[in-house]
Design a protein around this motif. Structure first.
Motif, PDB file in Angstrom:
ATOM      1  N   ASP A 408      29.616 -17.065  10.004  1.00  0.00           N
ATOM      2  CA  ASP A 408      29.386 -16.588   8.637  1.00  0.00           C
ATOM      3  C   ASP A 408      30.115 -15.280   8.344  1.00  0.00           C
ATOM      4  OD1 ASP A 408      27.955 -14.938  10.239  1.00  0.00           O
ATOM      5  OD2 ASP A 408      25.991 -15.456   9.434  1.00  0.00           O
ATOM      6  N   ASN A 409      31.055 -14.923   9.249  1.00  0.00           N
ATOM      7  CA  ASN A 409      31.853 -13.700   9.084  1.00  0.00           C
ATOM      8  C   ASN A 409      31.010 -12.427   9.021  1.00  0.00           C
ATOM      9  OD1 ASN A 409      34.398 -15.050   8.977  1.00  0.00           O
ATOM     10  ND2 ASN A 409      33.978 -15.619   6.844  1.00  0.00           N
ATOM     11  N   LYS A 410      29.874 -12.448   9.693  1.00  0.00           N
ATOM     12  CA  LYS A 410      29.041 -11.247   9.745  1.00  0.00           C
ATOM     13  C   LYS A 410      29.476 -10.362  10.908  1.00  0.00           C
ATOM     14  CE  LYS A 410      24.764 -12.601   7.429  1.00  0.00           C
ATOM     15  NZ  LYS A 410      23.275 -12.674   7.540  1.00  0.00           N
ATOM     16  N   GLN A 411      29.288  -9.063  10.734  1.00  0.00           N
ATOM     17  CA  GLN A 411      29.633  -8.086  11.754  1.00  0.00           C
ATOM     18  C   GLN A 411      28.494  -7.097  11.927  1.00  0.00           C
ATOM     19  OE1 GLN A 411      33.322  -6.196  10.724  1.00  0.00           O
ATOM     20  NE2 GLN A 411      34.534  -8.073  10.890  1.00  0.00           N
ATOM     21  N   ARG A 412      28.441  -6.518  13.109  1.00  0.00           N
ATOM     22  CA  ARG A 412      27.544  -5.389  13.351  1.00  0.00           C
ATOM     23  C   ARG A 412      28.211  -4.470  14.360  1.00  0.00           C
ATOM     24  NH1 ARG A 412      22.141  -6.741  16.703  1.00  0.00           N
ATOM     25  NH2 ARG A 412      22.292  -4.483  17.022  1.00  0.00           N
ATOM     26  N   SER A 413      27.866  -3.191  14.285  1.00  0.00           N
ATOM     27  CA  SER A 413      28.474  -2.214  15.189  1.00  0.00           C
ATOM     28  C   SER A 413      27.478  -1.098  15.454  1.00  0.00           C
ATOM     29  CB  SER A 413      29.767  -1.649  14.594  1.00  0.00           C
ATOM     30  OG  SER A 413      29.508  -0.969  13.380  1.00  0.00           O
ATOM     31  N   ASP A 414      27.770  -0.310  16.498  1.00  0.00           N
ATOM     32  CA  ASP A 414      26.871   0.777  16.873  1.00  0.00           C
ATOM     33  C   ASP A 414      27.612   1.729  17.802  1.00  0.00           C
ATOM     34  OD1 ASP A 414      24.606   2.291  17.006  1.00  0.00           O
ATOM     35  OD2 ASP A 414      23.462   0.914  18.274  1.00  0.00           O
ATOM     36  N   ASN A 415      27.172   2.980  17.812  1.00  0.00           N
ATOM     37  CA  ASN A 415      27.653   3.964  18.774  1.00  0.00           C
ATOM     38  C   ASN A 415      26.590   4.163  19.839  1.00  0.00           C
ATOM     39  OD1 ASN A 415      30.114   4.510  17.405  1.00  0.00           O
ATOM     40  ND2 ASN A 415      29.001   5.809  15.959  1.00  0.00           N
ATOM     41  N   SER A 416      26.998   4.138  21.102  1.00  0.00           N
ATOM     42  CA  SER A 416      26.051   4.168  22.214  1.00  0.00           C
ATOM     43  C   SER A 416      26.362   5.319  23.154  1.00  0.00           C
ATOM     44  CB  SER A 416      26.092   2.843  22.987  1.00  0.00           C
ATOM     45  OG  SER A 416      25.859   1.753  22.133  1.00  0.00           O
ATOM     46  N   PRO A 417      25.547   6.366  23.177  1.00  0.00           N
ATOM     47  CA  PRO A 417      25.745   7.450  24.140  1.00  0.00           C
ATOM     48  C   PRO A 417      25.042   7.151  25.465  1.00  0.00           C
ATOM     49  CG  PRO A 417      23.999   8.042  22.619  1.00  0.00           C
ATOM     50  CD  PRO A 417      24.495   6.684  22.192  1.00  0.00           C
ATOM     51  N   SER A 418      25.582   7.673  26.547  1.00  0.00           N
ATOM     52  CA  SER A 418      24.977   7.568  27.871  1.00  0.00           C
ATOM     53  C   SER A 418      25.274   8.848  28.642  1.00  0.00           C
ATOM     54  CB  SER A 418      25.531   6.362  28.644  1.00  0.00           C
ATOM     55  OG  SER A 418      25.292   5.155  27.963  1.00  0.00           O
ATOM     56  N   GLY A 419      24.442   9.146  29.613  1.00  0.00           N
ATOM     57  CA  GLY A 419      24.690  10.335  30.413  1.00  0.00           C
ATOM     58  C   GLY A 419      23.701  10.455  31.553  1.00  0.00           C
ATOM     59  N   PHE A 420      23.998  11.365  32.482  1.00  0.00           N
ATOM     60  CA  PHE A 420      23.101  11.593  33.608  1.00  0.00           C
ATOM     61  C   PHE A 420      23.348  12.983  34.179  1.00  0.00           C
ATOM     62  CE2 PHE A 420      26.964  10.326  35.717  1.00  0.00           C
ATOM     63  CZ  PHE A 420      26.982  11.077  36.893  1.00  0.00           C
ATOM     64  N   ILE A 421      22.367  13.452  34.948  1.00  0.00           N
ATOM     65  CA  ILE A 421      22.512  14.673  35.735  1.00  0.00           C
ATOM     66  C   ILE A 421      21.810  14.433  37.066  1.00  0.00           C
ATOM     67  CG2 ILE A 421      20.464  15.706  34.655  1.00  0.00           C
ATOM     68  CD1 ILE A 421      21.835  18.442  35.067  1.00  0.00           C
ATOM     69  N   ARG A 422      22.463  14.811  38.163  1.00  0.00           N
ATOM     70  CA  ARG A 422      21.910  14.536  39.493  1.00  0.00           C
ATOM     71  C   ARG A 422      22.151  15.724  40.422  1.00  0.00           C
ATOM     72  NH1 ARG A 422      24.687  10.415  40.463  1.00  0.00           N
ATOM     73  NH2 ARG A 422      26.147  11.085  42.094  1.00  0.00           N
ATOM     74  N   PHE A 423      21.145  16.039  41.197  1.00  0.00           N
ATOM     75  CA  PHE A 423      21.251  17.115  42.193  1.00  0.00           C
ATOM     76  C   PHE A 423      21.158  16.502  43.581  1.00  0.00           C
ATOM     77  CE2 PHE A 423      19.191  20.308  44.966  1.00  0.00           C
ATOM     78  CZ  PHE A 423      20.166  21.298  44.913  1.00  0.00           C
ATOM     79  N   GLU A 424      22.103  16.855  44.456  1.00  0.00           N
ATOM     80  CA  GLU A 424      22.111  16.385  45.839  1.00  0.00           C
ATOM     81  C   GLU A 424      22.109  17.585  46.775  1.00  0.00           C
ATOM     82  OE1 GLU A 424      24.832  12.378  44.946  1.00  0.00           O
ATOM     83  OE2 GLU A 424      25.576  13.952  46.274  1.00  0.00           O
ATOM     84  N   HIS A 425      21.364  17.470  47.865  1.00  0.00           N
ATOM     85  CA  HIS A 425      21.245  18.607  48.785  1.00  0.00           C
ATOM     86  C   HIS A 425      21.174  18.107  50.220  1.00  0.00           C
ATOM     87  CE1 HIS A 425      20.159  22.557  50.291  1.00  0.00           C
ATOM     88  NE2 HIS A 425      19.107  22.029  50.897  1.00  0.00           N
ATOM     89  N   ASP A 426      22.047  18.661  51.071  1.00  0.00           N
ATOM     90  CA  ASP A 426      21.988  18.415  52.507  1.00  0.00           C
ATOM     91  C   ASP A 426      21.166  19.531  53.144  1.00  0.00           C
ATOM     92  OD1 ASP A 426      23.793  16.156  52.480  1.00  0.00           O
ATOM     93  OD2 ASP A 426      25.379  17.610  52.058  1.00  0.00           O
ATOM     94  N   VAL A 427      20.080  19.169  53.774  1.00  0.00           N
ATOM     95  CA  VAL A 427      19.200  20.169  54.376  1.00  0.00           C
ATOM     96  C   VAL A 427      19.925  20.854  55.526  1.00  0.00           C
ATOM     97  CG1 VAL A 427      16.989  20.564  55.513  1.00  0.00           C
ATOM     98  CG2 VAL A 427      17.167  18.860  53.679  1.00  0.00           C
TER      99      VAL A 427
END
Length: 672
Positions: A408-427
């Motif tokens: 039916d020639n329909k369209q849809r669109s969207d903007n999608s943000p993503s992200g992360f923060i991670r802490f790593e530690h060697d004892v």
């Protein structure tokens, strides 16, 4: 245990494999009692992993699992990418038949898992996922598998709220003109035959690599000696031409691939009569550009899948039944460019990616477009090495998604943000790694969620009504690497807004409604390995997933039950023997007639335990022989994630498909 009479009725291959394993274990135990390990051996307390078939835990970080795809795992051999993934703690599989199952990680399915092969994505065509992306991946034709758990990376594309999976081939390196490669062959029960070839010819200026696989199997029998319609066959061939600089700092590689296959499905009304992928790719890499810029890389790829499903090629049409056949295809074109910078205590990776894919159906010998998807993304990850022991890693990406429906020639669109923060530690002064990460991912609905259901006329269109899925997840974990002990734990807690849920017709295997609910998920994986001495090692792993539909106050569907694996390995010289005990709990937390694009919950499931064993002998550095028996005690069982058997094969409604009974295999690997 099977009786002597039952054992005598098994195939010669099975009898010979049983004998080989028993004789090998006896010889190795005798050798171990005759020669006690030296002090140096006791101090090492490690096994030669080159000889040992892996059966339980990952070998690296609990968050990022890296595994050699040339090292066999049990149960083996993997018929495709999903078969291999289910050997990793946290993974399960929606069984299709003998091949082409759909991978599930932590109860999450479909495009919540980002699956790339050499940096390219191959998307299936079947509306009910008869041909998931992993069905076009032959694991042994690749070198390395990388799993990144949770929304803890933004480098590899949009979505990926459950995890990212990378199947990768490493470019061959030559210091002089020559040839190198790997050849393997396997035979097994149910007339399983498998051959793999990977050969590279080259020198310091470049290489030519040829990769091929041909594999097939007949219908298997379950533990009650009942035949399950499941036969399959497939082949693939890939060629790569690479040009390199003398210092190996530059690579330009052109690749092409082709394949085909077919598979019979006990749980479907039609079979995969044709599973035909084609691929083209071009990539460029340049290292050591300057003191700051460490690497630039770019890739462009084209993947095409042509799929035919019907009810006549691989099965007999029931009396009075009607012939049914559908030809679908999908063309995917994508590209990616990334640059890596290093300065002082920081590492920055940034870039952009783009993809478009078009889904079509063939009618009256003419192709007709169904849908076209577009995605454009920008991403970056920054690592700060704050101290020799501590690292802070952050990432962000922004995607623009759009889709066009040709009906039916329909369209849809969207903007999608993503992200992360991670802490790593060697004892400090301890072999302990700790990490904690918070990630957010927005996932645009995929083809199966927008197009692949038969809604009642009064139901709203999923194309218009289904919202993007939003996941916020906390991942925490730890790892201990001692002299004799290796232990790890990886856990998660997630809140999913607008979780995309399928509701099915109680009488038929078709969805009637797709909508959004809010959900909570948590669980994790853990494992431990202990080397008693230079010969004996025990290892185990545990995986648990839990999900709740917060809107309706009931469980999320398609959540696998608690699963544990226990492995015991003995190694002496060039011999190794391993036993694997897989124990799976019952699952009573179900949502009847709810699920995903591939399957639904149709009943609770019982628990089971399966014992398997293998033996391997390394003849020399080039030749290795291994043999094994999966489901040694011929247990009759079925997995919780299952497709109800199809009435065309005589299954009653909502009858689970049983797994294979006792299965023997012998494999030869040659490396040169």
């Amino acid at each position: 245990m099977p009786s002597p009479n039952n054992l005598n009725q098994t195939t010669p291959l099975l009898r010979n494999t049983v004998t080989a394993i028993i004789v090998s274990m006896t010889m190795n135990l005798a050798a171990q009692s005759a020669s006690a390990p030296t002090v140096e051996e006791k101090q090492k307390n490690q096994l030669n992993n080159a000889n040992v078939i892996i059966v339980t835990a990952p070998q690296h970080s609990p968050l990022v699992v890296v595994s050699s795809l040339k090292t066999p795992r049990q149960p083996v051999p993997a018929s495709d990418g999903s078969d291999y993934l289910k050997t990793i703690p946290g993974f399960s599989q929606i069984r299709n038949g003998g091949a082409n199952g759909d991978p599930v990680f932590r109860g999450m399915f479909g495009s919540r898992l980002r699956i790339l092969a050499d940096g390219a994505e191959t998307l299936g065509t079947c509306p009910s996922r008869m041909d998931p992306p992993t069905s076009y991946i032959t694991p042994e034709s690749y070198d390395v598998l990388t799993l990144i758990k949770g929304p803890q990376s933004v480098l590899w594309g949009p979505g990926a709220s459950a995890g990212t999976i990378l199947f990768e081939r490493q470019p061959p390196i030559f210091d002089r003109a020559g040839a190198k490669g790997h050849i393997s062959g396997l035979i097994g029960s149910n007339n399983r035959q498998d051959g793999n070839l990977a050969v590279s010819l080259g020198n310091q200026q470049g290489y030519l690599r040829l990769v091929g696989n041909r594999a097939s199997a007949d219908d298997y029998k379950d533990g009650n000696d009942v035949t399950v319609p499941s036969k399959w066959n497939k082949w693939n061939a890939d060629i790569a031409l690479g040009l390199t600089s003398l210092d190996q700092d530059m690579l330009l590689e052109l690749t092409a691939g082709k394949g085909d296959g077919a598979a019979r499905y006990a749980g479907r009304g039609r079979d995969g009569a044709q599973l035909q992928p084609d691929s083209l790719g071009l990539r460029f890499e340049k290292h050591n550009l300057s003191e700051v810029w460490d690497k630039v890389e770019a890739k462009i790829y084209y993947n095409y899948v042509n799929h035919i499903m019907d009810n006549t090629t691989l099965r007999s049409l029931p009396i009075g039944g009607e012939k049914s056949s559908t030809n679908l295809d999908r063309q995917t074109l994508g590209s990616r460019a990334m640059a890596t910078g290093l300065w002082q205590d920081f590492k920055l990776i940034g870039g952009a990616d783009w993809q478009t894919n078009t889904h079509r159906m063939k009618k009256n010998n003419h192709w007709k477009n169904n849908a076209r998807f577009y995605n454009y993304g920008l991403f970056s990850e920054l690592s700060w090495f704050a101290t020799p022991q501590s690292r802070l890693i952050t990432g962000a990406r922004l995607d623009h998604n759009s889709v066009e429906r040709y009906a039916d020639n329909k369209q849809r669109s969207d903007n999608s943000p993503s992200g992360f923060i991670r802490f790593e530690h060697d004892v400090l002064d301890m072999p302990v790694l700790l990490y904690a990460g918070l990630g957010y991912s927005e996932r645009f609905p995929d083809y199966w969620e927008l197009f692949s259901y038969n809604a009642a006329k009064k139901a709203p269109s999923a194309f218009v009504s289904v919202k993007s899925e939003k996941t916020t997840q906390l991942d925490i974990g730890a790892q201990y690497n001692g002299v004799s002990t290796h232990a790890w734990v990886s856990s998660y807690l997630g809140q999913i807004s607008d979780f995309i849920l399928f509701k099915y017709d109680p009488k038929y295997a078709r969805s009637i409604e797709i909508n959004n609910v809010d959900a909570t998920v948590f669980g994790g994986e853990m494992g431990i390995g202990y080397a008693f001495n230079a010969h004996w090692k025990a290892e185990s792993s545990l995986a648990y997933s839990w999900g709740k539909n917060n809107r309706d106050q009931r469980p999320l569907p398609q959540i696998p039950p608690l699963e544990a694996r226990f492995g015991l390995t003995y190694e002496q010289g060039n011999w190794s023997n391993t036993a694997l005990w897989r124990v799976v709990s019952h699952q009573h937390r179900v949502a009847i007639d709810e699920g995903n694009a591939a399957g639904k919950d149709f009943s609770p499931s019982a628990g089971f335990a399966v014992l398997s064993a293998n033996v391997a002998y390394r003849w020399d550095k080039q030749i290795k022989i291994s043999a094994g028996i999966d489901n040694l005690l011929n247990k009759n069982y079925s997995e919780h994630l299952n497709l109800a058997g199809n009435g065309g094969f005589g299954y009653a409604a909502k009858t689970a498909i049983n797994e294979p009974g006792r299965t023997a295999w012998i494999k030869l690997d040659v490396t040169f």
